[in-house]
Scaffold this active site. Structure first.
Site, PDB file in Angstrom:
ATOM      1  N   GLY A   9       0.788  -1.234   0.000  1.00  0.00           N
ATOM      2  CA  GLY A   9       0.000   0.000   0.000  1.00  0.00           C
ATOM      3  C   GLY A   9       0.814   1.274   0.000  1.00  0.00           C
ATOM      4  O   GLY A   9       0.252   2.363  -0.200  1.00  0.00           O
ATOM      5  N   VAL A  10       2.118   1.190   0.209  1.00  0.00           N
ATOM      6  CA  VAL A  10       2.979   2.376   0.171  1.00  0.00           C
ATOM      7  C   VAL A  10       3.134   2.830  -1.287  1.00  0.00           C
ATOM      8  O   VAL A  10       3.273   2.010  -2.193  1.00  0.00           O
ATOM      9  CB  VAL A  10       4.356   2.054   0.788  1.00  0.00           C
ATOM     10  CG1 VAL A  10       5.364   3.177   0.518  1.00  0.00           C
ATOM     11  CG2 VAL A  10       4.218   1.816   2.286  1.00  0.00           C
ATOM     12  N   ALA A  14       7.172   6.980  -9.703  1.00  0.00           N
ATOM     13  CA  ALA A  14       7.439   6.010 -10.765  1.00  0.00           C
ATOM     14  C   ALA A  14       8.833   6.178 -11.354  1.00  0.00           C
ATOM     15  O   ALA A  14       9.388   5.239 -11.918  1.00  0.00           O
ATOM     16  CB  ALA A  14       6.397   6.156 -11.871  1.00  0.00           C
ATOM     17  N   LEU A  15       9.391   7.351 -11.215  1.00  0.00           N
ATOM     18  CA  LEU A  15      10.733   7.628 -11.723  1.00  0.00           C
ATOM     19  C   LEU A  15      11.577   8.154 -10.576  1.00  0.00           C
ATOM     20  O   LEU A  15      11.132   9.009  -9.806  1.00  0.00           O
ATOM     21  CB  LEU A  15      10.679   8.667 -12.846  1.00  0.00           C
ATOM     22  CG  LEU A  15      12.002   8.961 -13.557  1.00  0.00           C
ATOM     23  CD1 LEU A  15      12.423   7.771 -14.423  1.00  0.00           C
ATOM     24  CD2 LEU A  15      11.889  10.213 -14.423  1.00  0.00           C
ATOM     25  N   GLY A  16      12.784   7.623 -10.450  1.00  0.00           N
ATOM     26  CA  GLY A  16      13.670   8.069  -9.387  1.00  0.00           C
ATOM     27  C   GLY A  16      15.027   8.473  -9.914  1.00  0.00           C
ATOM     28  O   GLY A  16      15.264   8.507 -11.127  1.00  0.00           O
ATOM     29  N   ASP A  43      17.713   6.778  -4.929  1.00  0.00           N
ATOM     30  CA  ASP A  43      18.176   5.418  -4.671  1.00  0.00           C
ATOM     31  C   ASP A  43      19.683   5.413  -4.448  1.00  0.00           C
ATOM     32  O   ASP A  43      20.439   5.888  -5.286  1.00  0.00           O
ATOM     33  CB  ASP A  43      17.839   4.515  -5.863  1.00  0.00           C
ATOM     34  CG  ASP A  43      18.458   3.125  -5.723  1.00  0.00           C
ATOM     35  OD1 ASP A  43      17.840   2.277  -5.051  1.00  0.00           O
ATOM     36  OD2 ASP A  43      19.554   2.896  -6.271  1.00  0.00           O
ATOM     37  N   TYR A  48      27.713   1.868  -2.174  1.00  0.00           N
ATOM     38  CA  TYR A  48      28.081   2.987  -3.034  1.00  0.00           C
ATOM     39  C   TYR A  48      28.970   3.998  -2.303  1.00  0.00           C
ATOM     40  O   TYR A  48      29.560   4.868  -2.947  1.00  0.00           O
ATOM     41  CB  TYR A  48      26.850   3.729  -3.545  1.00  0.00           C
ATOM     42  CG  TYR A  48      25.890   2.932  -4.390  1.00  0.00           C
ATOM     43  CD1 TYR A  48      26.204   1.658  -4.855  1.00  0.00           C
ATOM     44  CD2 TYR A  48      24.638   3.456  -4.719  1.00  0.00           C
ATOM     45  CE1 TYR A  48      25.305   0.932  -5.619  1.00  0.00           C
ATOM     46  CE2 TYR A  48      23.735   2.740  -5.497  1.00  0.00           C
ATOM     47  CZ  TYR A  48      24.066   1.473  -5.935  1.00  0.00           C
ATOM     48  OH  TYR A  48      23.159   0.773  -6.691  1.00  0.00           O
ATOM     49  N   HIS A 106      20.976  -6.157  -1.372  1.00  0.00           N
ATOM     50  CA  HIS A 106      21.619  -5.714  -2.608  1.00  0.00           C
ATOM     51  C   HIS A 106      21.830  -6.848  -3.605  1.00  0.00           C
ATOM     52  O   HIS A 106      21.809  -6.630  -4.821  1.00  0.00           O
ATOM     53  CB  HIS A 106      22.963  -5.070  -2.275  1.00  0.00           C
ATOM     54  CG  HIS A 106      23.453  -4.109  -3.296  1.00  0.00           C
ATOM     55  ND1 HIS A 106      24.110  -2.946  -2.990  1.00  0.00           N
ATOM     56  CD2 HIS A 106      23.373  -4.116  -4.649  1.00  0.00           C
ATOM     57  CE1 HIS A 106      24.424  -2.291  -4.093  1.00  0.00           C
ATOM     58  NE2 HIS A 106      23.993  -2.986  -5.119  1.00  0.00           N
TER      59      HIS A 106
END
Length: 295
Positions: A9-10, A14-16, A43, A48, A106
């Protein structure tokens, strides 16, 4: 910005914006540019080594914390129940947040899958404790998902995998869909193909592929914009990366055109089946383990 609803439900954009291989010293400015351009999903990953800079950019943006969806990943060196609980503390500390929106494993660890399942059990506990809003995995193949779901009590919300026109992973996408898992595309515009090649013999990069460039010309858009539109229209989340403000802004400018079914099919047909990233079955602690510093 369009949003996608996860299986718990979170909702997430759509684009990050991704920061894989973005050096720490340029990460903060890149994320700042992304937030100024309208991105609200960032993200990153412990491996990283730029979580701290991501957190700085978000904090200095002046945006309310709840307006920015933050995703990060646990590295294999921190797998295991207690180790993964501590991995949350390390990531949250570097990001400077109390809650992480999406916390994922990951990689699968095929030779020590018991560590993967224990790490995921820790994610489930973090979710139950309200420290994370959604949990998931990355680079999990269908057999990895099947093995995980034998012991998991929470179905992953996301599986972040390599998906671009030259490597579409239809079996992985089908497995994700069958379980109600959102496929999130890393290297969504095939940046990985521009330096590793694709073996097609006619094009070494998605960016100069004749099919993609022709579709881009027809819409007055760039090849990158066409590829990102392809992801969105097929229901995937995509996290392109760049350190150039112009490209960062360009990549989010994809909500004013539609690809036709024929154009979507033409892009699908470019799949070569050639993976650009490491083979998921080859991931071992011996080859890929690295120490993740404390916060």
């Amino acid at each position: 910005m369009q949003h996608l609803t996860l299986n718990n439900g979170v909702t997430m954009p759509a684009l990050g914006f991704g920061v894989f291989q973005t050096p720490p010293d340029v990460t903060e400015q890149a994320v700042t540019s992304a937030l100024e351009s309208g991105y609200r999903l960032i993200d990153t990953a412990a491996a990283y080594a730029n979580e701290r800079e991501v957190g700085n950019a978000i904090r200095n943006s002046g945006l309310p914390r709840e307006d920015v969806f933050i995703g990060t990943k646990v590295w294999i060196s921190d797998y295991g129940y207690d180790q993964t609980l501590h991995a949350f503390d390390k990531s949250a500390g570097k990001l400077g947040v109390e809650t992480i929106d999406l916390f994922i494993l990951h990689q699968a660890l095929p030779g020590r899958f018991d560590l993967s399942t224990e790490a995921y059990r820790a994610l489930e506990q973090l979710l139950a404790d309200g420290k994370v809003r959604a949990i998931g995995v990355s680079n999990f193949m269908p057999d990895h998902l099947d093995a995980l779901l034998k012991t998991a009590s929470v179905v992953p919300a996301v599986n972040q995998v390599e998906v671009h026109p030259y490597f579409t992973q239809p079996a992985v996408q089908a497995a994700d869909a069958a379980h109600g898992i959102l496929t999130q595309a890393w290297s969504p515009i095939g940046g990985i193909t521009s330096y590793r090649g694709t073996g097609t013999g006619t094009s070494t990069s998605t960016f100069d592929d004749p099919t993609i460039t022709a579709i881009a010309a027809a819409h007055g858009k760039t090849p990158a914009q066409v590829m990102l539109r392809w992801h969105l229209q097929q229901g995937r989340n995509a996290i392109p990366k760049s350190v150039r403000p112009q490209r960062i802004a360009e990549n989010i400018d994809i909500f004013d055109f539609q690809l036709t079914p024929a154009e979507l099919d033409a892009i699908d047909a470019l799949n070569t089946g050639t993976r650009g990233g490491p083979e998921p079955e080859a991931i071992t602690l011996e080859a890929f383990g690295r120490d993740i510093p404390e916060a």
